[in-house]
Design an enzyme around this catalytic site. Structure first.
Site, PDB file in Angstrom:
ATOM      1  N   GLU A  32       0.856  -1.195   0.000  1.00  0.00           N
ATOM      2  CA  GLU A  32       0.000   0.000   0.000  1.00  0.00           C
ATOM      3  C   GLU A  32       0.887   1.239   0.000  1.00  0.00           C
ATOM      4  O   GLU A  32       1.827   1.326   0.776  1.00  0.00           O
ATOM      5  CB  GLU A  32      -0.908  -0.045   1.233  1.00  0.00           C
ATOM      6  CG  GLU A  32      -1.618   1.247   1.574  1.00  0.00           C
ATOM      7  CD  GLU A  32      -2.544   1.779   0.473  1.00  0.00           C
ATOM      8  OE1 GLU A  32      -3.340   1.003  -0.065  1.00  0.00           O
ATOM      9  OE2 GLU A  32      -2.423   2.990   0.157  1.00  0.00           O
ATOM     10  N   ARG A 106     -17.224   3.804   6.274  1.00  0.00           N
ATOM     11  CA  ARG A 106     -16.187   3.116   5.487  1.00  0.00           C
ATOM     12  C   ARG A 106     -15.007   2.689   6.352  1.00  0.00           C
ATOM     13  O   ARG A 106     -14.426   1.626   6.149  1.00  0.00           O
ATOM     14  CB  ARG A 106     -15.683   4.019   4.357  1.00  0.00           C
ATOM     15  CG  ARG A 106     -16.703   4.293   3.276  1.00  0.00           C
ATOM     16  CD  ARG A 106     -16.088   5.192   2.217  1.00  0.00           C
ATOM     17  NE  ARG A 106     -15.107   4.475   1.437  1.00  0.00           N
ATOM     18  CZ  ARG A 106     -15.380   3.845   0.293  1.00  0.00           C
ATOM     19  NH1 ARG A 106     -16.590   3.849  -0.200  1.00  0.00           N
ATOM     20  NH2 ARG A 106     -14.428   3.212  -0.350  1.00  0.00           N
ATOM     21  N   TYR A 215     -28.432   7.266   4.614  1.00  0.00           N
ATOM     22  CA  TYR A 215     -28.653   6.068   5.445  1.00  0.00           C
ATOM     23  C   TYR A 215     -27.826   6.184   6.719  1.00  0.00           C
ATOM     24  O   TYR A 215     -26.792   6.843   6.741  1.00  0.00           O
ATOM     25  CB  TYR A 215     -28.320   4.769   4.683  1.00  0.00           C
ATOM     26  CG  TYR A 215     -26.971   4.722   4.020  1.00  0.00           C
ATOM     27  CD1 TYR A 215     -25.835   4.366   4.725  1.00  0.00           C
ATOM     28  CD2 TYR A 215     -26.843   5.011   2.664  1.00  0.00           C
ATOM     29  CE1 TYR A 215     -24.601   4.308   4.094  1.00  0.00           C
ATOM     30  CE2 TYR A 215     -25.613   4.967   2.029  1.00  0.00           C
ATOM     31  CZ  TYR A 215     -24.496   4.611   2.760  1.00  0.00           C
ATOM     32  OH  TYR A 215     -23.274   4.559   2.131  1.00  0.00           O
ATOM     33  N   ASP A 293     -12.155  -1.530  -8.282  1.00  0.00           N
ATOM     34  CA  ASP A 293     -12.265  -0.335  -9.135  1.00  0.00           C
ATOM     35  C   ASP A 293     -11.188  -0.310 -10.214  1.00  0.00           C
ATOM     36  O   ASP A 293     -11.370   0.359 -11.243  1.00  0.00           O
ATOM     37  CB  ASP A 293     -12.120   0.937  -8.282  1.00  0.00           C
ATOM     38  CG  ASP A 293     -13.425   1.333  -7.615  1.00  0.00           C
ATOM     39  OD1 ASP A 293     -14.395   0.567  -7.712  1.00  0.00           O
ATOM     40  OD2 ASP A 293     -13.466   2.419  -6.995  1.00  0.00           O
TER      41      ASP A 293
HETATM   42  C1  LIG Z   1     -20.077   8.661  -3.859  1.00  0.00           C
HETATM   43  C2  LIG Z   1     -19.765   7.194  -3.830  1.00  0.00           C
HETATM   44  C3  LIG Z   1     -20.540   6.333  -3.043  1.00  0.00           C
HETATM   45  C4  LIG Z   1     -20.262   4.953  -3.031  1.00  0.00           C
HETATM   46  N1  LIG Z   1     -21.072   4.116  -2.296  1.00  0.00           N
HETATM   47  C5  LIG Z   1     -20.887   2.784  -2.382  1.00  0.00           C
HETATM   48  C6  LIG Z   1     -21.767   1.882  -1.703  1.00  0.00           C
HETATM   49  O1  LIG Z   1     -22.686   2.280  -0.994  1.00  0.00           O
HETATM   50  N2  LIG Z   1     -21.569   0.526  -1.875  1.00  0.00           N
HETATM   51  C7  LIG Z   1     -20.550   0.049  -2.661  1.00  0.00           C
HETATM   52  O2  LIG Z   1     -20.443  -1.190  -2.821  1.00  0.00           O
HETATM   53  N3  LIG Z   1     -19.668   0.888  -3.254  1.00  0.00           N
HETATM   54  C8  LIG Z   1     -19.816   2.230  -3.145  1.00  0.00           C
HETATM   55  N4  LIG Z   1     -18.959   3.062  -3.786  1.00  0.00           N
HETATM   56  C9  LIG Z   1     -17.811   2.484  -4.534  1.00  0.00           C
HETATM   57  C10 LIG Z   1     -16.702   1.946  -3.644  1.00  0.00           C
HETATM   58  O3  LIG Z   1     -16.310   2.930  -2.721  1.00  0.00           O
HETATM   59  C11 LIG Z   1     -15.464   1.508  -4.442  1.00  0.00           C
HETATM   60  O4  LIG Z   1     -15.915   0.731  -5.528  1.00  0.00           O
HETATM   61  C12 LIG Z   1     -14.501   0.640  -3.604  1.00  0.00           C
HETATM   62  O5  LIG Z   1     -13.976   1.387  -2.532  1.00  0.00           O
HETATM   63  C13 LIG Z   1     -13.345   0.113  -4.471  1.00  0.00           C
HETATM   64  O6  LIG Z   1     -12.390  -0.563  -3.682  1.00  0.00           O
HETATM   65  P1  LIG Z   1     -10.948  -0.887  -4.259  1.00  0.00           P
HETATM   66  O7  LIG Z   1     -10.258  -1.637  -3.192  1.00  0.00           O
HETATM   67  O8  LIG Z   1     -11.069  -1.493  -5.606  1.00  0.00           O
HETATM   68  O9  LIG Z   1     -10.274   0.540  -4.483  1.00  0.00           O
HETATM   69  P2  LIG Z   1      -9.831   1.635  -3.419  1.00  0.00           P
HETATM   70  O10 LIG Z   1     -10.722   1.619  -2.230  1.00  0.00           O
HETATM   71  O11 LIG Z   1      -9.699   2.913  -4.176  1.00  0.00           O
HETATM   72  O12 LIG Z   1      -8.390   1.144  -2.918  1.00  0.00           O
HETATM   73  C14 LIG Z   1      -7.240   1.257  -3.722  1.00  0.00           C
HETATM   74  C15 LIG Z   1      -6.013   1.264  -2.797  1.00  0.00           C
HETATM   75  O13 LIG Z   1      -4.848   1.200  -3.620  1.00  0.00           O
HETATM   76  C16 LIG Z   1      -3.899   2.119  -3.132  1.00  0.00           C
HETATM   77  N5  LIG Z   1      -3.013   2.475  -4.241  1.00  0.00           N
HETATM   78  C17 LIG Z   1      -3.327   3.183  -5.358  1.00  0.00           C
HETATM   79  N6  LIG Z   1      -2.268   3.311  -6.156  1.00  0.00           N
HETATM   80  C18 LIG Z   1      -1.245   2.645  -5.551  1.00  0.00           C
HETATM   81  C19 LIG Z   1       0.132   2.426  -5.894  1.00  0.00           C
HETATM   82  N7  LIG Z   1       0.670   2.916  -7.024  1.00  0.00           N
HETATM   83  N8  LIG Z   1       0.901   1.694  -5.054  1.00  0.00           N
HETATM   84  C20 LIG Z   1       0.377   1.165  -3.900  1.00  0.00           C
HETATM   85  N9  LIG Z   1      -0.906   1.391  -3.508  1.00  0.00           N
HETATM   86  C21 LIG Z   1      -1.710   2.109  -4.330  1.00  0.00           C
HETATM   87  C22 LIG Z   1      -4.747   3.288  -2.613  1.00  0.00           C
HETATM   88  O14 LIG Z   1      -4.017   4.092  -1.687  1.00  0.00           O
HETATM   89  C23 LIG Z   1      -5.904   2.531  -1.960  1.00  0.00           C
HETATM   90  O15 LIG Z   1      -5.627   2.186  -0.619  1.00  0.00           O
HETATM   91  C24 LIG Z   1     -19.178   4.439  -3.798  1.00  0.00           C
HETATM   92  C25 LIG Z   1     -18.374   5.303  -4.548  1.00  0.00           C
HETATM   93  C26 LIG Z   1     -18.682   6.658  -4.583  1.00  0.00           C
HETATM   94  C27 LIG Z   1     -17.829   7.575  -5.422  1.00  0.00           C
END
Ligand SMILES: Cc1cc2nc3c(=O)[nH]c(=O)nc-3n(C[C@H](O)[C@H](O)[C@H](O)COP(=O)(O)OP(=O)(O)OC[C@H]3O[C@@H](n4cnc5c(N)ncnc54)[C@H](O)[C@@H]3O)c2cc1C
Length: 406
Positions: A32, A106, A215, A293
């Site tokens: 991370e 979160r 919520y 994502d």
């Molecule tokens: C307004 C809004 C409301 C939402 N509400 C919901 C909801 O109610 N329910 C739901 O299911 N989803 C919701 N989402 C979507 C959800 O928040 C994301 O889809 C989810 O957090 C994605 O998780 P992830 O682990 O893929 O990415 P992230 O949570 O973005 O984690 C990525 C991680 O990688 C790290 N990183 C990035 N680049 C590097 C690098 N080069 N080297 C090392 N580390 C790195 C970052 O620091 C981070 O810790 C919402 C989104 C938005 C915008």
């Protein structure tokens, strides 16, 4: 052989994947870039499809303790405040889908996953490691980090979020398109609004060019606010950009006084430009794949971004454990199984925009019929059943597996 996996990113997806792999007996290192683990102050909804995975990962009692059971949401018309109660597959989710519908701060969801990863392997997470690039080896993959550090494993998973560097190296730069919609989000202390609005439960406010979802989180102590508004002048895609209360009030001018009251009580309003990316045709190459994502960022209208990342984690761990002797094959199966479902969710979420922001909502008389049609319990169930019914614990591991499973 898949003995060891490197995960880039310790967000919700990366941590869920680490836990799922460790539970299958596969060694994991998570890298991370942040110097400390944490999450932004906002809410996230874990729907039954995501909750099933958390149960499988041994987190059933922790999720019930740290999450808040959803009782559903009432709909309100933006200007008159006219209310139409409905249970959006919330209160009865456990009976219908075999898993609850929960809402979280979160940070609480993230902390729960982090604690579970630490319990499974105390030194699994390496902080302050910014991933720069990877190199495919004759057998396995090497990841390079800032400061000249590197690490090797059989498989590398890019769970590094919307601006994923792993995706960039695999498939080149993406071209996100702005939707013309901006999301406001923030937390409201429940006590600040309870007496005035009686809105401490879930709500959805529908208007012609904007909508709001609220919520409760932290057992009702806080109310999560997300307000999405058609607006063309803000294009920064970031969780951490702050706006001002006045700017948010301006975006909800003419809305019901309860909405104005909620906005005035948001602790810190953040704004996020909503972007869409066309679904990728492929997620994996040799020993490298993507998750969360990084490969299927979505608009938030179905609340599925985090849920899809959580589903990915279990399906990926199941695939790698099923054919440990051939990790590229396991990644191809994962890729083939997950792309159709996540693509359908991403597309359905984009379609939802015109349902929640609709010109028919401008006039209260026409709006009544529109809400009756689009937001009756039956139409809501039709739209969500296939999403919540999916079970990542049992979906068959096949190269041709399908989207609408259960
Ligand atoms: C307004 C809004 C409301 C939402 N509400 C919901 C909801 O109610 N329910 C739901 O299911 N989803 C919701 N989402 C979507 C959800 O928040 C994301 O889809 C989810 O957090 C994605 O998780 P992830 O682990 O893929 O990415 P992230 O949570 O973005 O984690 C990525 C991680 O990688 C790290 N990183 C990035 N680049 C590097 C690098 N080069 N080297 C090392 N580390 C790195 C970052 O620091 C981070 O810790 C919402 C989104 C938005 C915008």
């Amino acid at each position: 052989m898949t003995n060891k996996v490197i995960i880039i990113g310790a967000g919700i997806g990366g941590l869920a994947a680490a836990l799922a792999l460790l539970k299958k007996g596969i060694d994991v290192e998570v890298y991370e870039r942040a110097p400390a683990l944490g999450e932004v102050g906002a809410g996230v909804q874990v729907t039954p499809n995501g909750a099933k995975v958390l149960m499988e990962l041994g987190l059933e009692s922790a999720m019930l303790e740290r999450g808040t059971l959803s009782k559903g949401k009432d709909t309100y018309l933006w200007n008159t405040g006219q209310k139409r109660p409905f249970i959006a597959l919330g209160g009865n989710a456990a009976d219908q889908f075999g898993a609850p519908y929960l809402t979280f701060h979160r940070a609480d969801l993230h902390r729960m996953l982090q604690d579970a990863v630490h319990a499974a392997k105390a030194d699994a997470i390496y902080l302050d490691h910014e991933f720069e690039r990877f190199e495919q080896l004759a057998s396995g993959v090497r990841a390079y980090f800032s400061g000249g550090r590197s690490a090797e494993a059989d498989v590398l998973i890019g769970a590094d979020g919307i601006h994923s560097r792993v995706r960039g190296q695999l498939f080149g730069l993406d071209k996100p398109q702005f939707t013309g919609c901006v999301a406001w989000r923030g937390l409201i202390p429940a006590e600040a609004i309870e007496a005035t609005t009686n809105l401490s439960g879930g709500s959805m406010w529908l208007g012609p060019t904007a909508h709001i979802v609220t919520y409760p989180v932290r057992q009702g102590k806080l109310l999560n606010f997300i307000g999405m508004v058609d607006r063309d002048d803000w294009r920064v895609e970031s969780w951490t950009e702050k706006g001002t209360t006045q700017e948010c009030l301006d975006d909800f001018q003419g809305w019901h006084p309860h909405v104005q009251h909620m906005v005035r009580n948001i602790e810190t309003p953040f704004k996020w430009a909503l972007m869409v990316r066309p679904p990728l045709q492929q997620w994996s190459k040799d020993g490298v794949t993507l998750l969360g994502d990084a490969c299927h960022s979505t608009l938030p209208f179905l609340s599925q971004g985090a849920n899809m990342a959580i589903e990915d984690s279990l399906v990926l761990a199941r695939c790698l454990a099923a054919t440990p002797e051939d990790s590229p094959h396991a990644l191809r199966v994962y890729d083939a199984m997950r792309r159709p479902r996540t693509g359908r969710i991403v597309n359905s979420s984009a379609e939802q925009l015109r349902r929640v922001h609709n010109p028919e909502l401008a006039d209260p008389e026409i709006a009544k019929a529109y809400i009756e049609r689009e937001w009756s319990a039956a139409s809501v169930e039709d739209r969500y059943r296939w999403i919540y019914g999916y079970d990542a614990r049992t979906v068959p591991l096949e190269l041709t597996s399908e989207v609408t499973a259960s």
